[in-house]
Design a protein around this motif. Structure first.
Motif, PDB file in Angstrom:
ATOM      1  N   GLU A  33     -38.415 -54.482  54.852  1.00  0.00           N
ATOM      2  CA  GLU A  33     -38.456 -53.131  55.385  1.00  0.00           C
ATOM      3  C   GLU A  33     -37.943 -52.065  54.424  1.00  0.00           C
ATOM      4  OE1 GLU A  33     -39.757 -52.119  58.287  1.00  0.00           O
ATOM      5  OE2 GLU A  33     -40.403 -54.181  58.651  1.00  0.00           O
ATOM      6  N   VAL A  34     -37.053 -52.434  53.491  1.00  0.00           N
ATOM      7  CA  VAL A  34     -36.422 -51.434  52.639  1.00  0.00           C
ATOM      8  C   VAL A  34     -36.738 -51.657  51.164  1.00  0.00           C
ATOM      9  CG1 VAL A  34     -34.213 -50.433  51.937  1.00  0.00           C
ATOM     10  CG2 VAL A  34     -34.548 -51.146  54.305  1.00  0.00           C
ATOM     11  N   VAL A  35     -36.443 -52.834  50.664  1.00  0.00           N
ATOM     12  CA  VAL A  35     -36.489 -53.074  49.220  1.00  0.00           C
ATOM     13  C   VAL A  35     -37.920 -53.129  48.702  1.00  0.00           C
ATOM     14  CG1 VAL A  35     -35.823 -54.661  47.380  1.00  0.00           C
ATOM     15  CG2 VAL A  35     -34.250 -54.217  49.272  1.00  0.00           C
ATOM     16  N   PHE A  36     -38.763 -53.963  49.291  1.00  0.00           N
ATOM     17  CA  PHE A  36     -40.117 -54.126  48.772  1.00  0.00           C
ATOM     18  C   PHE A  36     -40.949 -52.852  48.860  1.00  0.00           C
ATOM     19  CE2 PHE A  36     -39.821 -58.933  49.715  1.00  0.00           C
ATOM     20  CZ  PHE A  36     -39.154 -59.139  48.524  1.00  0.00           C
ATOM     21  N   PRO A  37     -40.897 -52.076  49.955  1.00  0.00           N
ATOM     22  CA  PRO A  37     -41.643 -50.805  49.955  1.00  0.00           C
ATOM     23  C   PRO A  37     -41.153 -49.836  48.872  1.00  0.00           C
ATOM     24  CG  PRO A  37     -41.138 -51.422  52.190  1.00  0.00           C
ATOM     25  CD  PRO A  37     -40.385 -52.375  51.299  1.00  0.00           C
ATOM     26  N   VAL A  39     -39.806 -50.660  45.949  1.00  0.00           N
ATOM     27  CA  VAL A  39     -40.274 -51.178  44.663  1.00  0.00           C
ATOM     28  C   VAL A  39     -41.767 -50.917  44.509  1.00  0.00           C
ATOM     29  CG1 VAL A  39     -40.642 -53.297  43.338  1.00  0.00           C
ATOM     30  CG2 VAL A  39     -38.454 -52.900  44.443  1.00  0.00           C
ATOM     31  N   ALA A  40     -42.547 -51.090  45.556  1.00  0.00           N
ATOM     32  CA  ALA A  40     -43.985 -50.858  45.481  1.00  0.00           C
ATOM     33  C   ALA A  40     -44.294 -49.399  45.149  1.00  0.00           C
ATOM     34  CB  ALA A  40     -44.646 -51.250  46.794  1.00  0.00           C
ATOM     35  N   ALA A  41     -43.489 -48.483  45.654  1.00  0.00           N
ATOM     36  CA  ALA A  41     -43.701 -47.071  45.347  1.00  0.00           C
ATOM     37  C   ALA A  41     -43.368 -46.762  43.897  1.00  0.00           C
ATOM     38  CB  ALA A  41     -42.851 -46.215  46.276  1.00  0.00           C
ATOM     39  N   GLN A  42     -42.515 -47.550  43.271  1.00  0.00           N
ATOM     40  CA  GLN A  42     -42.122 -47.317  41.885  1.00  0.00           C
ATOM     41  C   GLN A  42     -43.115 -47.894  40.879  1.00  0.00           C
ATOM     42  OE1 GLN A  42     -39.512 -45.314  41.476  1.00  0.00           O
ATOM     43  NE2 GLN A  42     -39.301 -45.352  43.693  1.00  0.00           N
ATOM     44  N   LEU A  43     -43.973 -48.801  41.317  1.00  0.00           N
ATOM     45  CA  LEU A  43     -44.920 -49.437  40.410  1.00  0.00           C
ATOM     46  C   LEU A  43     -46.071 -48.491  40.080  1.00  0.00           C
ATOM     47  CD1 LEU A  43     -45.066 -53.006  41.941  1.00  0.00           C
ATOM     48  CD2 LEU A  43     -43.862 -52.289  39.902  1.00  0.00           C
ATOM     49  N   PRO A  44     -46.601 -48.579  38.867  1.00  0.00           N
ATOM     50  CA  PRO A  44     -47.648 -47.640  38.458  1.00  0.00           C
ATOM     51  C   PRO A  44     -49.031 -47.940  39.017  1.00  0.00           C
ATOM     52  CG  PRO A  44     -47.180 -49.169  36.694  1.00  0.00           C
ATOM     53  CD  PRO A  44     -46.171 -49.441  37.779  1.00  0.00           C
ATOM     54  N   HIS A  45     -49.224 -49.029  39.743  1.00  0.00           N
ATOM     55  CA  HIS A  45     -50.551 -49.369  40.228  1.00  0.00           C
ATOM     56  C   HIS A  45     -51.031 -48.465  41.346  1.00  0.00           C
ATOM     57  CE1 HIS A  45     -49.295 -51.207  43.998  1.00  0.00           C
ATOM     58  NE2 HIS A  45     -48.319 -51.788  43.336  1.00  0.00           N
ATOM     59  N   THR A  46     -50.202 -47.540  41.819  1.00  0.00           N
ATOM     60  CA  THR A  46     -50.637 -46.635  42.885  1.00  0.00           C
ATOM     61  C   THR A  46     -51.482 -45.494  42.331  1.00  0.00           C
ATOM     62  OG1 THR A  46     -48.583 -45.393  42.699  1.00  0.00           O
ATOM     63  CG2 THR A  46     -48.657 -47.153  44.357  1.00  0.00           C
TER      64      THR A  46
END
Length: 50
Positions: A33-37, A39-46
């Motif tokens: 609920e907290v960590v993985f979302p 981290v996903a927002a920080q990755l450049p694949h978005t």
């Protein structure tokens, strides 16, 4: 290390097993609920352009 955690938990064996299950579930839910979302927002694949 795991033996230290097991010995530091209070109560008899059934109580320790229940506490471990609760702790593992809590860690799993916090990660999902907290960590993985975050981290996903920080990755450049978005920033995908096709």
């Amino acid at each position: 290390m795991y033996a230290y955690f097991w010995r530091s938990l209070p109560g008899p064996r059934p109580v320790k097993i229940l506490l471990v299950l609760i702790l593992v579930t809590a860690v799993f839910l916090i990660l999902m609920e907290v960590v993985f979302p975050w981290v996903a927002a920080q990755l450049p694949h978005t920033d995908v352009t096709v």
